[in-house]
Design an enzyme around this catalytic site. Structure first.
Site, mmCIF file in Angstrom:
data_model
loop_
_atom_site.group_PDB
_atom_site.id
_atom_site.type_symbol
_atom_site.label_atom_id
_atom_site.label_comp_id
_atom_site.label_asym_id
_atom_site.label_seq_id
_atom_site.Cartn_x
_atom_site.Cartn_y
_atom_site.Cartn_z
ATOM 1 N N PHE A 73 8.212 5.758 11.261
ATOM 2 C CA PHE A 73 6.834 5.866 11.782
ATOM 3 C C PHE A 73 6.626 4.689 12.570
ATOM 4 C CE2 PHE A 73 2.385 4.637 10.150
ATOM 5 C CZ PHE A 73 1.533 5.651 11.231
ATOM 6 N N ASP A 74 5.589 4.033 12.517
ATOM 7 C CA ASP A 74 5.439 2.559 13.458
ATOM 8 C C ASP A 74 5.497 1.524 11.910
ATOM 9 O OD1 ASP A 74 3.134 3.413 13.247
ATOM 10 O OD2 ASP A 74 1.761 2.499 14.377
ATOM 11 N N LYS B 78 -2.354 10.857 3.377
ATOM 12 C CA LYS B 78 -3.172 11.961 3.899
ATOM 13 C C LYS B 78 -2.894 13.310 3.152
ATOM 14 C CE LYS B 78 -0.767 8.324 6.905
ATOM 15 N NZ LYS B 78 -0.766 7.482 6.483
ATOM 16 N N TYR C 65 -5.075 -3.132 -17.844
ATOM 17 C CA TYR C 65 -3.588 -3.891 -16.980
ATOM 18 C C TYR C 65 -2.652 -3.123 -16.582
ATOM 19 C CZ TYR C 65 -1.336 -7.415 -14.362
ATOM 20 O OH TYR C 65 -0.882 -8.663 -13.105
ATOM 21 N N HIS D 61 -0.497 -2.357 18.796
ATOM 22 C CA HIS D 61 -1.953 -1.721 19.249
ATOM 23 C C HIS D 61 -2.664 -1.997 18.576
ATOM 24 C CE1 HIS D 61 0.878 -0.396 15.661
ATOM 25 N NE2 HIS D 61 -0.593 1.156 15.501
ATOM 26 N N ASP E 133 9.986 10.398 4.063
ATOM 27 C CA ASP E 133 8.737 9.836 4.170
ATOM 28 C C ASP E 133 7.351 10.658 3.915
ATOM 29 O OD1 ASP E 133 6.657 8.676 5.127
ATOM 30 O OD2 ASP E 133 7.058 7.670 6.481
ATOM 31 N N ALA F 148 4.587 11.916 3.329
ATOM 32 C CA ALA F 148 3.067 11.592 3.832
ATOM 33 C C ALA F 148 2.306 12.126 3.725
ATOM 34 C CB ALA F 148 2.691 10.637 5.593
HETATM 35 N N1 F0G Z 1 4.796 7.185 6.997
HETATM 36 C C1 F0G Z 1 3.960 7.752 8.087
HETATM 37 C C2 F0G Z 1 4.654 9.129 8.782
HETATM 38 C C3 F0G Z 1 3.063 8.073 8.069
HETATM 39 O O1 F0G Z 1 1.916 8.580 9.027
HETATM 40 C C4 F0G Z 1 2.305 6.604 8.060
HETATM 41 C C5 F0G Z 1 0.351 6.428 8.611
HETATM 42 C C6 F0G Z 1 2.568 5.659 6.821
HETATM 43 C C7 F0G Z 1 4.124 5.872 6.897
HETATM 44 C C8 F0G Z 1 1.871 4.599 6.344
HETATM 45 O O2 F0G Z 1 1.057 4.591 5.374
HETATM 46 O O3 F0G Z 1 -1.271 4.172 6.593
HETATM 47 O O4 F0G Z 1 -0.337 4.609 3.985
HETATM 48 O O5 F0G Z 1 0.261 1.945 5.232
HETATM 49 N N2 F0G Z 1 0.390 6.796 9.116
HETATM 50 C C9 F0G Z 1 -1.241 6.914 9.654
HETATM 51 C C10 F0G Z 1 -1.621 7.635 10.984
HETATM 52 C C11 F0G Z 1 -1.813 5.357 9.484
HETATM 53 O O6 F0G Z 1 -2.614 7.326 11.691
HETATM 54 O O7 F0G Z 1 -0.605 8.196 11.284
HETATM 55 P P1 F0G Z 1 -0.084 3.682 5.372
#
Ligand code: F0G
Length: 458
Positions: free
Chosen positions: A124-125, A258, A72, A450, A215, A217
């Site tokens: 990102f969304d 990613k 833990y 979406h 960010d 990813a």
């Molecule tokens: N930032 C970026 C640039 C992303 O592409 C994503 C996720 C996230 C943050 C959020 O990360 O999914 O681990 O919570 N992108 C995926 C996509 C979902 O399909 O592009 P997460």
């Protein structure tokens, strides 16, 4: 003759996928309310919904899972990941989270308050969702060139520094808790940001006293593009380039699903001990104790190996080379997409592919459904459904670009799969004149609609 490159691995295990008939797909997509998220994965032949968490791990990553320490507190897996993060990114403090958006949740809980403004290059969304959910604004400062899909420039995901400075001048420093720089720029087409622009963004932030959050990813893919496209970086290793990128950052959030090549995981890392101390409580509240957050010990071990392996040139060269291979086939067939090919995906230009579908009927979504019906390929809409409604007026937002994203999972599909995808795109493009109508929304949630939207065919 110069030898072509090949994947720096061979395949040890396979997973069956199956073809289906068009009649079967018509029934399945109708049952799914024309939302591809609602399809069962065995109804899909080639799954390009996302490159997130869908990559295949290496034998070394699977082996590392056996060394996972599930204590833990103070697990050795945590310290192995900590060491890797320090080595690769030079960040001294980090909190593991279950994925990228959880890292956003933890750090934004510590940083943001209602009415704040967080500028960025196409957030990102989920990032935008976390910002707007806290009643903050997320002004987009992406360069205008990103919206011209046919323009071929090497770094099409960049921050427009003039737009960013306008935001800095318009609001007091206290209202701007950070700037978000996303590398690569997913929303704009998996397009990279140059080191020059990263440095420029960091300098501007520093001048105005605003922290820079990267960010991250697809940070490794971005580093690959810097190496292969930016003057002065050809002789540097990917790891050297990554170290330089993160010299400019104060904070990083990452979805490790990613470029970490794991199925689940993420973290937020920072330079400031003070910020780390503020963020700790949110990790404990939303994720878990500091030394595991949202991750299993075994997952932290797999991630440590994944980060190390995927910051090697040959891995990235094969991965990005495959995306380009698909782009080259589309070029041969004349199918328009966001040029040049992105790092993780091809973004089909739906407005050009389906010129007769009105924007109110969701052009990019219509293209995604067509592609599924044509060949059982699942892509994802990056268009007006994803754009959600304006939080104030509640009107639909129609972004400049209507894109259908075909995200290529890492180390999963072969070039033969790319050939099937390109042929399916070509078939749709050839019958584009006959596709004249799309969909209307029957059900939607107020935010991030979406994922769960239900549609009716018009
Ligand atoms: N930032 C970026 C640039 C992303 O592409 C994503 C996720 C996230 C943050 C959020 O990360 O999914 O681990 O919570 N992108 C995926 C996509 C979902 O399909 O592009 P997460």
């Amino acid at each position: 003759m110069k030898l072509p490159y090949c994947e720096p691995y061979k395949i040890k295990m396979t997973e069956a996928i199956r073809t289906s008939t068009r009649a079967e797909r018509e029934e399945w997509i109708r049952q799914a309310k024309y939302n591809l998220f609602k399809l069962h994965s065995d109804q899909v032949l080639i799954d390009l919904l996302t490159d997130s968490g869908t990559g295949s791990m290496s034998d070394r990553q699977w082996a590392a899972m056996m060394t996972g320490d599930e204590s833990y507190a103070g697990a050795s897996s945590y310290y192995r990941l900590k060491q890797t993060i320090e080595k690769i990114f030079g960040m001294p403090y980090f909190l593991p989270t279950h994925q990228g958006r959880a890292a956003e949740n933890v750090i934004f809980s510590a940083l943001l308050k209602e009415g704040d403004v967080i500028p960025g290059n196409s957030h990102f969304d989920t990032t935008k969702g976390h910002i707007e959910f806290r009643r903050c604004a997320a002004p987009d400062c992406t360069i205008d060139a990103a919206a011209d899909t046919q323009l071929e420039i090497p770094f099409k995901g960049e921050m427009d520094l003039a737009k960013l400075e306008e935001v800095f001048k318009k609001y007091p420093k206290e209202k701007i808790p950070c700037t978000v720089l996303t590398i690569t720029n997913n929303t704009a087409g998996g397009q990279p940001v140059s080191m020059r622009n990263i440095r420029g963004t960091a300098e501007l932030c520093r001048r105005y006293g605003i922290p820079l959050l990267i960010d991250s990813a697809r940070f490794a893919e971005n580093a690959y593009f810097i190496k292969t496209r930016e003057e002065g970086y050809a002789d540097k290793t990917i790891k050297e380039i990554v170290r330089e990128i993160y010299q400019y950052a104060d904070i990083m959030t990452i979805s490790a699903k990613k470029d970490g090549v794991v199925n689940m995981g993420g973290f937020v890392a920072m330079r400031s001990e003070e910020l780390f101390r503020r963020a700790m409580q949110y990790s404990i509240m939303f994720e878990g104790y500091l030394t595991y957050g949202g991750m299993n010990g075994r997952d932290m071990d797999a991630l440590a190996v994944g980060l190390d392996e995927n910051t090697e040139f040959d891995q990235l060269n094969a991965r990005i080379g495959q995306v380009k291979f698909l782009g080259d086939l589309l070029d041969e067939y004349g199918v328009p997409y966001q040029r040049p090919a992105g790092g993780h995906a091809i973004f089909l230009d739906a407005k050009q592919i389906l010129p007769n579908v009105p924007k109110e009927e969701f052009i990019a979504q219509t293209l995604c459904v067509e592609l599924y019906l044509e060949a059982g390929i699942r892509g994802v809409e990056i268009g007006s459904i994803l754009a959600d409604r304006d939080p104030v007026t509640r009107e639909n937002r129609y972004p400049r670009l209507e894109l259908a994203r075909l995200a290529i999972p890492r180390r999963v599909y072969t070039d033969n799969h790319m050939r099937v995808i390109a042929a399916a795109c070509r078939n749709i493009y050839e019958r584009r004149e006959s596709i004249t109508s799309g969909y209307r929304i029957a059900f939607e949630t107020p935010i991030l609609r979406h994922f769960t939207v239900e549609l009716e065919k018009l």
